[in-house]
Scaffold this active site. Structure first.
Site, PDB file in Angstrom:
ATOM      1  N   ALA A  61     -19.086   7.924  -3.473  1.00 19.60           N
ATOM      2  CA  ALA A  61     -19.689   9.315  -4.094  1.00 19.60           C
ATOM      3  C   ALA A  61     -20.491   8.628  -5.199  1.00 19.60           C
ATOM      4  CB  ALA A  61     -18.443   9.990  -4.828  1.00 19.60           C
ATOM      5  N   GLY A 106     -16.187   6.915  -0.924  1.00 23.41           N
ATOM      6  CA  GLY A 106     -16.708   8.108  -0.031  1.00 23.41           C
ATOM      7  C   GLY A 106     -17.181   7.845   1.059  1.00 23.41           C
ATOM      8  N   GLU A 109     -14.575   6.602   3.447  1.00 21.12           N
ATOM      9  CA  GLU A 109     -13.871   8.046   3.728  1.00 21.12           C
ATOM     10  C   GLU A 109     -14.773   8.953   4.652  1.00 21.12           C
ATOM     11  OE1 GLU A 109     -13.568   8.823  -0.520  1.00 21.12           O
ATOM     12  OE2 GLU A 109     -11.688   9.483  -0.088  1.00 21.12           O
ATOM     13  N   GLU A 129     -11.740   2.984  -5.627  1.00 29.87           N
ATOM     14  CA  GLU A 129     -11.755   4.099  -6.826  1.00 29.87           C
ATOM     15  C   GLU A 129     -10.703   3.722  -7.876  1.00 29.87           C
ATOM     16  OE1 GLU A 129     -11.859   4.723  -3.453  1.00 29.87           O
ATOM     17  OE2 GLU A 129     -12.684   6.408  -2.940  1.00 29.87           O
TER      18      GLU A 129
END
Ligand code: DAK
Length: 256
Positions: A61, A106, A109, A129
């Site tokens: 992200a 992300g 993911e 993270e």
């Protein structure tokens, strides 16, 4: 931000923001969601390949966009991500992630929303993270615990360690590792083998295989969003993300 091509019932969707290693910001999430809706309505599609432009699949992200979010905004961002990722995951035909490089945070993911992952030998996976003061927020926790054995899933999330393609293969995160220059040919051959089968049967098989996988997934995603939000506005989250954006070393985490 997204490139799309279709040939012989096979779509190729490329995340195209190479200057930021394809990092996912909110605009990209909206586009991904819209694209997934469009693809879902295309009854001629039999398989989709998802990949990244340049040297990364997706490096996570967008940390620059995320770093000043409030708790409430973070929950909203997580929900936006969950919506887009669920739309991709629930496409009615098989999706292959052709992981060409970094698949971090992300990005890892996103690859978990595909049904099959194949990796270039240059691919790198990880959920870094916790080193940024947050938890995985785009479904990494519930999807990893459904995909890997418990110890590997826990180790990846708690250490934030980045693993190479061979280790990803050993964990069952990917089904094969191929030379970088062969990645798209291998992905195409795999998609071709799927697309040569009876499309109604393949779609039915996907629905059957997903039935157990997605049971309680929504509850787990809601829990993840809530916990994700609780990490924001903490001193550790602000410090770690600011250090990344300003290219400074991180200070020690203080637990506040
Ligand atoms: N966000 C924003 N920009 C990024 C980025 C990212 N995740 N990753 C790379 N970039 C940018 C860099 O800032 C740099 O920009 P410029 O300086 O050129 O402007 C450019 O991409 C090239 O990156 P590097 O210069 O760093 O390239 P290197 O080859 O040296 O290093 C690297 C590659 C992948 C090791 C490094 O870029 C890196 O460590 N990137 C960050 C990886 C990371 O920690 N990713 C996880 C992000 S956290 C949530 C939902 C989900 C998530 C969070 C919240 N909610 C529900 C709210 C998920 C979180 C994450 O994904």
């Amino acid at each position: 931000m997204l490139l799309y091509e279709k040939n012989n019932h096979i779509g190729v969707l490329t995340i195209n923001r190479p200057e930021a290693l394809n990092a996912i910001n909110s605009e990209l999430l909206h586009r991904l969601h819209d694209m997934a809706k469009e693809l879902s309505a295309d009854t001629s599609l039999r398989c989709l390949i998802l990949t990244g432009a340049g040297k990364a699949f997706v490096a996570g992200a967008d940390i620059a966009e995320m770093r000043n979010l409030s708790k409430a905004e973070a929950v909203e961002f997580a929900q936006l991500g969950h919506g887009a990722f669920e739309a991709l995951e629930s496409l009615p035909f098989p999706v292959i992630a052709a992981v060409n490089g970094y698949a971090l945070g992300g990005g890892c993911e996103l690859s978990l929303c595909a049904d099959i992952r194949i990796a270039s030998e240059r691919a790198r996976f990880g959920q870094p993270e916790v080193g940024l003061g947050i938890t995985p927020g785009f479904g990494g926790n519930p999807r990893l615990i459904r995909t890997l054995n418990r110890a590997d899933a826990m180790e990846l999330v708690f250490t934030g360690r980045v693993i190479n393609a061979d280790e990803a293969l050993r964990m069952g995160l990917v089904s094969r590792v191929v030379p970088a220059e062969r990645l798209m040919d291998e992905a195409m051959a795999l998609a071709g083998a799927i697309a040569a089968n009876a499309p109604i049967a393949v779609r039915a098989a996907k629905a059957a295989l997903h039935s157990r996988y997605t049971r309680f997934l929504r509850d787990d995603l809601d829990k993840e969003s809530e916990l994700f939000g609780s990490c924001f506005e903490t001193a550790d989250q602000r410090m770690a993300m600011t250090a990344f954006v300003e290219k400074q070393p991180k200070s020690e985490f203080i637990g506040e």
